[in-house]
Design a protein around this motif. Structure first.
Motif, PDB file in Angstrom:
ATOM      1  N   GLN A  51     -32.997  52.429  66.960  1.00  0.00           N
ATOM      2  CA  GLN A  51     -32.587  52.953  68.288  1.00  0.00           C
ATOM      3  C   GLN A  51     -32.059  54.304  68.244  1.00  0.00           C
ATOM      4  OE1 GLN A  51     -30.298  49.618  69.536  1.00  0.00           O
ATOM      5  NE2 GLN A  51     -31.931  48.431  70.491  1.00  0.00           N
ATOM      6  N   THR A  52     -32.116  55.087  69.263  1.00  0.00           N
ATOM      7  CA  THR A  52     -31.580  56.328  69.581  1.00  0.00           C
ATOM      8  C   THR A  52     -30.333  56.229  70.215  1.00  0.00           C
ATOM      9  OG1 THR A  52     -34.018  57.549  69.687  1.00  0.00           O
ATOM     10  CG2 THR A  52     -31.906  58.613  70.824  1.00  0.00           C
ATOM     11  N   LEU A  53     -29.335  56.983  69.759  1.00  0.00           N
ATOM     12  CA  LEU A  53     -28.220  56.966  70.208  1.00  0.00           C
ATOM     13  C   LEU A  53     -28.080  58.299  71.207  1.00  0.00           C
ATOM     14  CD1 LEU A  53     -25.670  56.256  67.164  1.00  0.00           C
ATOM     15  CD2 LEU A  53     -25.988  54.973  68.986  1.00  0.00           C
ATOM     16  N   ALA A  54     -27.512  58.089  72.297  1.00  0.00           N
ATOM     17  CA  ALA A  54     -26.889  59.331  73.188  1.00  0.00           C
ATOM     18  C   ALA A  54     -25.601  58.979  73.742  1.00  0.00           C
ATOM     19  CB  ALA A  54     -27.895  59.242  74.346  1.00  0.00           C
ATOM     20  N   ILE A  55     -24.610  59.734  72.731  1.00  0.00           N
ATOM     21  CA  ILE A  55     -23.387  59.505  72.976  1.00  0.00           C
ATOM     22  C   ILE A  55     -22.461  60.887  73.045  1.00  0.00           C
ATOM     23  CG2 ILE A  55     -21.168  58.405  71.927  1.00  0.00           C
ATOM     24  CD1 ILE A  55     -23.064  56.425  70.413  1.00  0.00           C
ATOM     25  N   PRO A  56     -22.212  61.433  74.114  1.00  0.00           N
ATOM     26  CA  PRO A  56     -21.682  62.654  74.231  1.00  0.00           C
ATOM     27  C   PRO A  56     -20.108  62.403  73.797  1.00  0.00           C
ATOM     28  CG  PRO A  56     -22.776  62.147  76.127  1.00  0.00           C
ATOM     29  CD  PRO A  56     -22.856  60.820  75.468  1.00  0.00           C
ATOM     30  N   LEU A  68     -20.617  63.415  70.698  1.00  0.00           N
ATOM     31  CA  LEU A  68     -21.310  63.233  69.198  1.00  0.00           C
ATOM     32  C   LEU A  68     -22.508  63.734  69.598  1.00  0.00           C
ATOM     33  CD1 LEU A  68     -21.849  62.281  66.532  1.00  0.00           C
ATOM     34  CD2 LEU A  68     -22.569  60.087  67.475  1.00  0.00           C
ATOM     35  N   GLY A  69     -23.542  63.644  70.276  1.00  0.00           N
ATOM     36  CA  GLY A  69     -24.676  64.223  70.702  1.00  0.00           C
ATOM     37  C   GLY A  69     -25.775  62.935  70.851  1.00  0.00           C
ATOM     38  N   ARG A 104     -28.852  66.117  67.696  1.00  0.00           N
ATOM     39  CA  ARG A 104     -28.973  67.306  68.571  1.00  0.00           C
ATOM     40  C   ARG A 104     -27.286  67.405  69.396  1.00  0.00           C
ATOM     41  NH1 ARG A 104     -33.557  69.691  71.876  1.00  0.00           N
ATOM     42  NH2 ARG A 104     -34.117  70.066  69.669  1.00  0.00           N
ATOM     43  N   ARG A 105     -26.735  68.509  69.128  1.00  0.00           N
ATOM     44  CA  ARG A 105     -25.484  68.478  69.805  1.00  0.00           C
ATOM     45  C   ARG A 105     -25.434  69.663  70.762  1.00  0.00           C
ATOM     46  NH1 ARG A 105     -20.364  68.126  66.655  1.00  0.00           N
ATOM     47  NH2 ARG A 105     -19.622  66.970  68.382  1.00  0.00           N
TER      48      ARG A 105
END
Length: 98
Positions: free
Chosen positions: A59-64, A66-67, A88-89
């Motif tokens: 799965q893809t993480l989208a955690i600002p 962190l990015g 990607r940040r």
């Protein structure tokens, strides 16, 4: 950005990686939050375990802040999975002023 030769300019010269061990990472989080070690340690360890589980599941993480981390390559190697991530940040607010 490109060089006069038409080749893309390197973002940054490669340098040896500095490894942050789990103990040091936990110490940094505790210092940043001011939390007690006995309270923070299980939460940090559970967070790290969940990050590992999500990435192992592909799965893809989208955690600002962190990015966005997505799996670029996954291989099954002797002794465990090898997962290559693309992270990607967004630049920090003070980095955009430069």
């Amino acid at each position: 950005m490109t060089h006069e030769t038409g080749q893309p300019a390197a973002v940054q010269d490669p340098h040896p990686a500095v490894v942050v061990q789990k103990r040091d990472f936990i110490d940094r989080v505790i210092a940043a939050t001011g939390a007690r070690r006995t309270d923070a340690r299980p939460i940090i360890e559970a967070t790290l375990a969940q990050l590992g589980s999500v990435l192992s599941a592909g799965q893809t993480l989208a955690i600002p802040p962190l990015g966005r981390a997505r799996i670029n390559l996954e291989k099954d190697a002797r002794g465990g999975d090898v997962i290559t991530l693309r992270l990607r940040r967004r630049p920090a607010p003070n980095e955009t002023d430069a």
